[in-house]
Scaffold this motif. Structure first.
Motif, PDB file in Angstrom:
ATOM      1  N   PRO A 112     -53.179 -18.398 -18.587  1.00  0.00           N
ATOM      2  CA  PRO A 112     -54.283 -19.341 -18.714  1.00  0.00           C
ATOM      3  C   PRO A 112     -55.599 -18.813 -18.173  1.00  0.00           C
ATOM      4  O   PRO A 112     -56.650 -19.335 -18.522  1.00  0.00           O
ATOM      5  CB  PRO A 112     -53.817 -20.542 -17.884  1.00  0.00           C
ATOM      6  CG  PRO A 112     -52.864 -19.965 -16.902  1.00  0.00           C
ATOM      7  CD  PRO A 112     -52.208 -18.811 -17.569  1.00  0.00           C
ATOM      8  N   MET A 113     -55.558 -17.782 -17.321  1.00  0.00           N
ATOM      9  CA  MET A 113     -56.804 -17.311 -16.726  1.00  0.00           C
ATOM     10  C   MET A 113     -57.501 -16.265 -17.585  1.00  0.00           C
ATOM     11  O   MET A 113     -58.715 -16.269 -17.713  1.00  0.00           O
ATOM     12  CB  MET A 113     -56.549 -16.723 -15.336  1.00  0.00           C
ATOM     13  CG  MET A 113     -56.039 -17.710 -14.328  1.00  0.00           C
ATOM     14  SD  MET A 113     -57.134 -19.116 -14.055  1.00  0.00           S
ATOM     15  CE  MET A 113     -58.539 -18.308 -13.349  1.00  0.00           C
TER      16      MET A 113
ATOM     17  N   PHE B  86     -63.143 -21.257 -13.173  1.00  0.00           N
ATOM     18  CA  PHE B  86     -62.051 -22.128 -12.738  1.00  0.00           C
ATOM     19  C   PHE B  86     -62.517 -23.056 -11.633  1.00  0.00           C
ATOM     20  O   PHE B  86     -62.138 -24.218 -11.560  1.00  0.00           O
ATOM     21  CB  PHE B  86     -60.892 -21.258 -12.243  1.00  0.00           C
ATOM     22  CG  PHE B  86     -59.711 -22.012 -11.717  1.00  0.00           C
ATOM     23  CD1 PHE B  86     -59.568 -22.254 -10.355  1.00  0.00           C
ATOM     24  CD2 PHE B  86     -58.740 -22.476 -12.575  1.00  0.00           C
ATOM     25  CE1 PHE B  86     -58.483 -22.937  -9.866  1.00  0.00           C
ATOM     26  CE2 PHE B  86     -57.642 -23.172 -12.081  1.00  0.00           C
ATOM     27  CZ  PHE B  86     -57.506 -23.406 -10.728  1.00  0.00           C
TER      28      PHE B  86
ATOM     29  N   ILE C 286     -60.468 -23.678 -29.535  1.00  0.00           N
ATOM     30  CA  ILE C 286     -60.663 -22.263 -29.207  1.00  0.00           C
ATOM     31  C   ILE C 286     -61.822 -22.177 -28.234  1.00  0.00           C
ATOM     32  O   ILE C 286     -62.884 -22.754 -28.459  1.00  0.00           O
ATOM     33  CB  ILE C 286     -61.031 -21.441 -30.458  1.00  0.00           C
ATOM     34  CG1 ILE C 286     -60.073 -21.727 -31.605  1.00  0.00           C
ATOM     35  CG2 ILE C 286     -61.078 -19.962 -30.121  1.00  0.00           C
ATOM     36  CD1 ILE C 286     -58.690 -21.201 -31.416  1.00  0.00           C
ATOM     37  N   SER C 287     -61.619 -21.457 -27.165  1.00  0.00           N
ATOM     38  CA  SER C 287     -62.725 -21.208 -26.240  1.00  0.00           C
ATOM     39  C   SER C 287     -62.408 -19.931 -25.484  1.00  0.00           C
ATOM     40  O   SER C 287     -61.259 -19.503 -25.447  1.00  0.00           O
ATOM     41  CB  SER C 287     -62.894 -22.379 -25.276  1.00  0.00           C
ATOM     42  OG  SER C 287     -61.868 -22.361 -24.312  1.00  0.00           O
ATOM     43  N   PRO C 288     -63.418 -19.331 -24.864  1.00  0.00           N
ATOM     44  CA  PRO C 288     -63.129 -18.128 -24.086  1.00  0.00           C
ATOM     45  C   PRO C 288     -62.332 -18.505 -22.831  1.00  0.00           C
ATOM     46  O   PRO C 288     -62.319 -19.659 -22.416  1.00  0.00           O
ATOM     47  CB  PRO C 288     -64.523 -17.609 -23.706  1.00  0.00           C
ATOM     48  CG  PRO C 288     -65.481 -18.329 -24.570  1.00  0.00           C
ATOM     49  CD  PRO C 288     -64.853 -19.623 -24.913  1.00  0.00           C
ATOM     50  N   SER C 289     -61.686 -17.500 -22.222  1.00  0.00           N
ATOM     51  CA  SER C 289     -60.914 -17.757 -21.008  1.00  0.00           C
ATOM     52  C   SER C 289     -61.882 -18.039 -19.864  1.00  0.00           C
ATOM     53  O   SER C 289     -63.041 -17.653 -19.951  1.00  0.00           O
ATOM     54  CB  SER C 289     -60.050 -16.544 -20.680  1.00  0.00           C
ATOM     55  OG  SER C 289     -60.860 -15.429 -20.363  1.00  0.00           O
ATOM     56  N   PRO C 290     -61.535 -18.658 -18.756  1.00  0.00           N
ATOM     57  CA  PRO C 290     -60.213 -19.213 -18.474  1.00  0.00           C
ATOM     58  C   PRO C 290     -59.973 -20.562 -19.152  1.00  0.00           C
ATOM     59  O   PRO C 290     -60.915 -21.254 -19.514  1.00  0.00           O
ATOM     60  CB  PRO C 290     -60.240 -19.400 -16.954  1.00  0.00           C
ATOM     61  CG  PRO C 290     -61.661 -19.632 -16.636  1.00  0.00           C
ATOM     62  CD  PRO C 290     -62.457 -18.840 -17.638  1.00  0.00           C
ATOM     63  N   HIS C 291     -58.716 -20.898 -19.323  1.00  0.00           N
ATOM     64  CA  HIS C 291     -58.365 -22.089 -20.074  1.00  0.00           C
ATOM     65  C   HIS C 291     -57.902 -23.222 -19.179  1.00  0.00           C
ATOM     66  O   HIS C 291     -57.460 -24.247 -19.667  1.00  0.00           O
ATOM     67  CB  HIS C 291     -57.258 -21.743 -21.086  1.00  0.00           C
ATOM     68  CG  HIS C 291     -57.612 -20.582 -21.944  1.00  0.00           C
ATOM     69  ND1 HIS C 291     -58.481 -20.676 -23.004  1.00  0.00           N
ATOM     70  CD2 HIS C 291     -57.267 -19.272 -21.871  1.00  0.00           C
ATOM     71  CE1 HIS C 291     -58.629 -19.479 -23.550  1.00  0.00           C
ATOM     72  NE2 HIS C 291     -57.906 -18.610 -22.881  1.00  0.00           N
ATOM     73  N   VAL C 292     -57.963 -23.022 -17.904  1.00  0.00           N
ATOM     74  CA  VAL C 292     -57.606 -24.090 -16.968  1.00  0.00           C
ATOM     75  C   VAL C 292     -58.740 -24.238 -15.962  1.00  0.00           C
ATOM     76  O   VAL C 292     -59.557 -23.336 -15.792  1.00  0.00           O
ATOM     77  CB  VAL C 292     -56.282 -23.795 -16.216  1.00  0.00           C
ATOM     78  CG1 VAL C 292     -55.104 -23.982 -17.122  1.00  0.00           C
ATOM     79  CG2 VAL C 292     -56.302 -22.405 -15.633  1.00  0.00           C
ATOM     80  N   HIS C 293     -58.752 -25.367 -15.278  1.00  0.00           N
ATOM     81  CA  HIS C 293     -59.812 -25.634 -14.312  1.00  0.00           C
ATOM     82  C   HIS C 293     -59.214 -26.247 -13.060  1.00  0.00           C
ATOM     83  O   HIS C 293     -58.186 -26.923 -13.120  1.00  0.00           O
ATOM     84  CB  HIS C 293     -60.844 -26.583 -14.939  1.00  0.00           C
ATOM     85  CG  HIS C 293     -62.090 -26.692 -14.121  1.00  0.00           C
ATOM     86  ND1 HIS C 293     -62.266 -27.677 -13.182  1.00  0.00           N
ATOM     87  CD2 HIS C 293     -63.207 -25.946 -14.085  1.00  0.00           C
ATOM     88  CE1 HIS C 293     -63.437 -27.528 -12.610  1.00  0.00           C
ATOM     89  NE2 HIS C 293     -64.037 -26.495 -13.140  1.00  0.00           N
TER      90      HIS C 293
END
Lengths: 362, 443, 328
Positions: free
Chosen positions: B332-333, B415, C6-13
């Motif tokens: 995920p990162m 993040f 679709i989006s650039p990484s990162p995909h979590v927050h």
């Protein structure tokens, strides 16, 4: 009283000493500059937009004075008139260059080009382009995030909400900022054309016809019909994409008519008139209604920014009515007008293509 | 006191639910799409054409230049096309499409599972075998391994570091191979040591994998020169520079490569592939991929052939969940969101992560509140808020001065940001523009 | 799957947000608020509510009608400004002065610079200093704390410990006598808050509890407050050792005036403080030195607000020249 006198004298003394120091410094550290630079800078608009490619108006003034002639030096804001003034002031010849405007060469609107995914990243075309193919199946088309709108300092380009594409207005001075900002080189500077009329291929997709068409219904499929139709050899096909040379183009609109996908756009032209073939095919209806043409002439998805309303198709006119006569008259006057236009074009480009046969038929 | 890198770092939730899932062998699919460019460098030039019959393990692309890698067919069957197909992002890339017929392998490949632990090959043979096997960095970076093992003249390797950290949340592929193929990995490490002519190797493993640490320590105690180093659980512990700093205490200088401090880092998966290439003459044609996500019915770790469509993996994990909104190749990162549902598994695909809309959709961004949280988490000691601002204004010279090229794109800044600013998106853009400016200057 | 994202990484927050941080600060201020009500009664509640309401209304009005933006009054930042402004005021201040203060704090201190994240000076302090200079009488008439039943009007007023210190220095009395003679409340009262002063600054203990909460929730780091305390302690300690009759001991400085409130809640304001640890340290040292200088040698009895505002002006420079420790 004494205090006042002392104050006045000491202040005057300080003033005189400071003035002397300033004078000496101004003389010692004086920078020799060509006085003409100031003159030229005064003649320039002073917008400091960078459209000329130099850092601000002073930068252009320096470049102009330093150069031997006016080649390649042009202020898009001041325009030809301004450059003429400068040339006169410097005692030089000025080169004529036709006024240009930015043209968005993509018609992949939401209607023509379905979205295949949803982009959720930073709202920047540059970021999206670097990431992947885009939110449609066309890898070359406009991404719609508005980097061009942000780059424009003349408020001449806006994002149209219904189509998702940028639209250039008349305020464009062709400074080239939007051209540089587009990561897919979709925007091009093209001649404004006589009466603001221009024709261009609104597509930059270099894939094979089938692939391009599948992604977007208004794509150029590289079928070459336009190339064959053009009597002035203004159109060339490279990597499945047609390109119209705006200098060779005579604005006859034949290519627009034959393009099967409507990828070629005509701007600011009057509505089309009927051709004999279409009239016969239609079988004169009784009512006078305006219907979009059916047969050979597909509806061009042109962005016609004209005063006249009709944007598509032909006017089907019944044979035996007064309207027909009026239409005929209009047609003749229109023909005359276009013929005049053609003559002007020819006289302007008298030194070119003198071998070609000039066709006056519409 | 566990070793770790000192500056920055974050603690994202680990979510390593598949850590106990034994590796499942995925059946061979009906068709594979093998990209010719699965590595950093020029794509391989095709060696086959439409209509050719190929066997599993047969070279179908040869390395095109020094920084490139060979590509092999992972299945036996008939080549139906050598054409361009959209990759995970939808951009057309050259691929070889093979319609599977049976599962016949090249004769010289040793397919038995009998361990081969007697390294007889010389350094040159080892390097040749690694190059011929098309091995690239399996951690996701996909740098051609043979090139990494050939340091430029003037640089000598002193230490080999094996990256068993797997700091990305959700992913467990490396964890499982460390548990199930521990001995082969250690032999692979010894082979790499021989190739680099170093006497010492350290396998770095994050402390959330105590079983793997224990197992590998047991094996390493029996061989000479291999040491296991448990590391603190912190992202990005597995970043090359961070790992070197944690293990050796040395910081790779700005703009330099790890070899500048005498270190060479290889992923555990790469070490395993090296073992198979040198001892079993087996090229890189399959890898373990973790398929996971909150709504995935049967998440697990799957051994699949390169070129297998992602859809097959998702099928094996119980099918696409109904609330699936984002499919990510990798973690995920640093993973890449996949736009193309027909994309294949490549050498660098370490995992498939499926997120729902609620988990995936970004919140709207607001003004930078200058909280400096991004500064405090950046493992390279940079100032992400400033780099984003400079990138937006295209001030490439200032970006260079602020060391944007040192950014490892780990994503810790985005993040953390409370304003949900797209920090890394713009920093990447700034990096590419600054990189172009530097290259232009050199010419 | 319709329309993949679709989006650039990162995909979590991490889930962190502006609201979490702002409301966290608010929670950290609750102990101080409770103390202010306990010591100053209903007046504390009225002043705080007025200030908060005024700040929210002004921010909403400016955003919606002047700037034509979507109002963001629920992100918590205007709320915090309101509370901190109130904590800098005496509990018997007329309400109309509070409203003017809120208008200056939000309108000039924050919105004129561009809104959230763009201001150079701490908005609450801008409001407070404006009021101090414009309404010096009302801003320096401190009610004597009489517990929760402190009358709203005609409360008995008295000087703050720092004002008494300034007066003592002017009259030439040895400052060490201040506490021993009982002119100033004892150290226990200073620590708990049973002393004259503005709403939020009196209860040192409550503010320290808030500090611990902020550290625990990782809303602020320890660097700025600890550096300020250390600098004040050292600097005033040196002065005290040099001349104990003229310069009071450092513990007195730490417990009186806006020291605690300023160091923990005002100097640590995200927008106006430096971004790197080195920068924060220099910032803290600067505030500490300036505060002691103004307290001991300046015309005003309290120097914290001015010290913080002056160092706010230096923050961009500190950000430019004090970079975080690079990896390599």
């Amino acid at each position: 009283m004494n205090t006042i006198l002392i104050t006045i004298i000491s202040l005057c003394a300080i003033g005189i000493v400071s003035a002397v120091i300033l004078y000496i410094v101004a003389q010692k550290f004086h920078v020799e500059e060509d006085p003409r630079i100031d003159t030229v800078e005064g003649l320039l608009p002073g917008a400091n937009c960078g459209g000329c490619g130099y850092p601000g108006c002073r930068g252009l003034a320096e470049a102009i004075v330093k150069a031997n002639d006016m080649e390649g030096l042009f202020c898009p804001v001041g325009g030809t008139a301004c450059m003429k003034e400068i040339a006169t002031a410097l005692g030089r010849e000025v080169s004529e260059s036709a006024p240009k405007t930015a043209v968005v060469r993509c018609n992949g609107s939401c209607a023509n080009r379905p979205r295949t995914n949803r982009y959720d990243g930073a709202p920047s075309c540059a970021v999206e382009h670097a990431l992947y193919a885009g939110d449609t199946a066309c890898t070359y088309g406009c991404l719609g995030c508005g980097d061009c709108v942000e780059a424009c300092t003349f408020d001449a380009i806006h994002m149209e909400k219904t189509t998702g594409l940028p639209v250039v207005t008349d305020a464009c001075v062709a400074c080239g900022a939007c051209v540089k900002s587009c990561p897919r080189s979709i925007i091009e500077l093209r001649n404004r054309g006589p009466k603001e009329r221009r024709i261009f291929v609104a597509c930059v997709n270099k894939e094979k016809g089938g692939v391009a068409r599948k992604a977007c219904s208004a794509a150029c499929i590289g079928c070459s019909k336009c190339v064959k139709e053009c009597a002035f050899e203004a159109i060339s096909i490279e990597k499945n994409l047609a390109y119209i040379d705006f200098i060779k183009c005579r604005l006859c609109r034949k290519c627009v008519a034959v393009c099967p996908t409507g990828a070629i756009h005509e701007i600011n032209f009057p509505a089309r008139k009927i051709t004999p073939e279409v009239k016969e095919a239609e079988e004169a209806p009784e009512e006078k209604n305006t219907e979009p043409a059916a047969v050979n002439m597909p509806v061009p998805t042109a962005i016609v920014i004209a005063e006249k309303a009709a944007t598509a198709g032909t006017i089907v006119v019944p044979e035996d009515s007064s309207v027909a006569k009026k239409a005929e008259e209009e047609k003749i006057s229109e023909e005359e007008e276009v013929a005049e236009e053609e003559k002007k074009e020819i006289s302007r480009k008298a030194d070119r293509t003198s071998n070609e046969e000039i066709d006056f038929k519409i | 006191m566990l070793k770790s890198f000192k500056i920055g770092g974050i603690h994202p939730p680990e979510n390593k639910w598949t850590a106990d899932g034994k590796i499942e062998v995925l059946p061979v699919p009906e068709e594979v799409v093998i990209p010719l460019g699965q590595h950093i460098g020029a794509p391989a030039t095709p060696l086959v054409q439409k209509g050719d019959r190929v066997k599993a393990g047969q070279p179908i692309g040869e390395a095109a230049g020094f920084v490139s890698a060979a590509v092999h067919s992972s299945v036996s069957g008939m080549v139906t096309a050598v054409e361009e197909r959209p990759d995970a992002g939808g951009i057309l890339r050259p691929v070889v499409v093979v319609k599977v017929e049976g599962d016949e392998w090249m004769e010289d490949i040793n397919r038995s599972e009998k361990p081969e632990h007697n390294i007889t090959a010389s350094k040159e043979d080892i390097l040749k075998a690694i190059g011929a096997a098309g091995i690239v960095g399996m951690g996701g970076a996909t740098f051609p391994t043979r090139v990494k093992l050939s340091p430029p003249p003037g640089n000598t390797a002193e230490l080999l570091i094996i990256n068993g950290v797997e700091c990305e949340p959700y992913l467990t592929a490396d964890h499982r191979i460390m548990l199930e193929r521990a001995e082969d990995i250690v032999v692979g490490t010894l082979i790499l040591m021989k190739a680099l002519e170093v006497k010492k190797a350290v396998i770095g493993i994050e402390n959330n994998k105590p079983d793997a640490i224990g197992k590998l320590q047991g094996i390493a105690s029996k061989v000479l020169g291999v040491e296991i180093c448990p590391l603190k659980v912190k992202y990005p512990q597995g970043g090359e520079k961070q790992l070197i700093k944690a293990v050796t205490g040395k910081a790779v200088p700005s703009g330099a490569l790890p070899i500048a401090v005498g270190a060479v880092v290889q992923n555990v998966g790469t070490a395993l592939a090296v073992y198979e290439a040198v001892m079993k003459r087996k090229p890189l044609v399959e890898r373990v991929v973790t398929v996971t996500g909150k709504s995935v019915k049967k998440p697990g770790n799957f051994l699949c052939r390169i070129g297998t469509p992602i859809s097959k993996l998702i099928e094996a994990a119980g099918g696409l969940p109904t609330d699936a909104a984002k499919v990510i190749g990798g973690g995920p990162m640093m993973g890449r969101a996949m736009a193309n549902p027909d994309a294949p598994v490549t050498k660098g695909t370490s995992g498939i992560l499926i997120l729902s809309e609620k988990e995936a959709l970004r919140k709207p961004a607001s003004n930078c509140i200058r909280c400096a949280k991004c500064v405090s988490v950046c493992p390279m000691g940079l100032e992400p808020y400033l780099l984003m601002d400079l990138s937006c204004h295209q001030l490439t010279e200032r970006l260079e001065a602020e060391k944007v090229m040192d950014c490892i794109e780990c994503g810790s800044c985005s993040f953390t940001c409370p304003s949900h600013r797209a920090l890394l998106d713009y920093i990447r853009l700034g990096k590419s523009r600054t990189g172009a400016m530097i290259r232009n200057r050199k010419q | 799957m319709k329309n993949r994202i679709i989006s650039p990484s990162p995909h979590v927050h991490s889930g962190d947000s502006i609201e979490k941080n702002m409301y966290g600060v608010l929670i950290a201020l609750v102990p101080a608020f409770i103390c202010s009500v306990l010591f100053f009664g209903l007046g504390a509640v009225v002043v705080t509510l007025t200030s908060v309401a005024a700040c929210l209304v002004f921010e909403y009005a400016i955003q919606k009608f002047l700037l034509r933006q979507c109002p963001t009054i629920f992100d918590g930042s205007a709320l915090i400004t309101g509370v901190l402004l109130a904590f800098n005021l005496p509990s018997n201040i007329p309400l109309w002065i509070i409203v003017i203060g809120a208008l200056v704090a939000i309108g000039i201190g924050k919105m004129s610079f561009g809104g959230l994240g763009c201001n150079i000076f701490n908005p609450a302090l801008v409001g407070r200093v404006f009021l101090l200079i414009s309404f010096p009488v009302q801003m320096t008439t401190w009610p004597v704390p009489a517990g929760i039943h402190t009358p709203l009007v005609d409360a008995a007023t008295g000087a703050t410990p720092l004002a008494l210190l300034k007066a003592a220095v002017h009259t030439g009395k040895p400052v060490s006598e201040l506490i021993s003679s009982g002119t100033v409340s004892g150290y226990r009262d200073l620590f708990l808050g049973n002393t004259g002063g503005s709403l939020g600054e009196v209860a040192a203990l409550a503010l320290l509890i808030g500090f611990v909460y902020l550290l625990f929730c990782k809303i602020i780091t320890w660097h700025i407050p600890v550096t300020i305390f250390a600098t004040v302690f050292l600097f005033s300690g040196i002065l005290h050792l040099a001349n104990p009759d003229l310069f009071i001991n450092p513990v007195f400085h730490l417990l009186t005036g806006g020291m605690m409130l300023g160091a923990i809640f005002m100097a640590t304001d995200y927008v106006t403080s430096p971004m790197s640890v080195k920068g924060m340290t220099v910032y803290g040292i600067g505030i500490g030195i300036l505060t002691v200088l103004i307290r001991q040698f300046g015309a005003y009895p309290e120097g914290m607000s001015f010290a913080i505002l002056i160092m706010n002006a230096f923050t961009p420079l500190l950000n430019r020249y004090f970079k975080p420790a690079r990896f390599a």
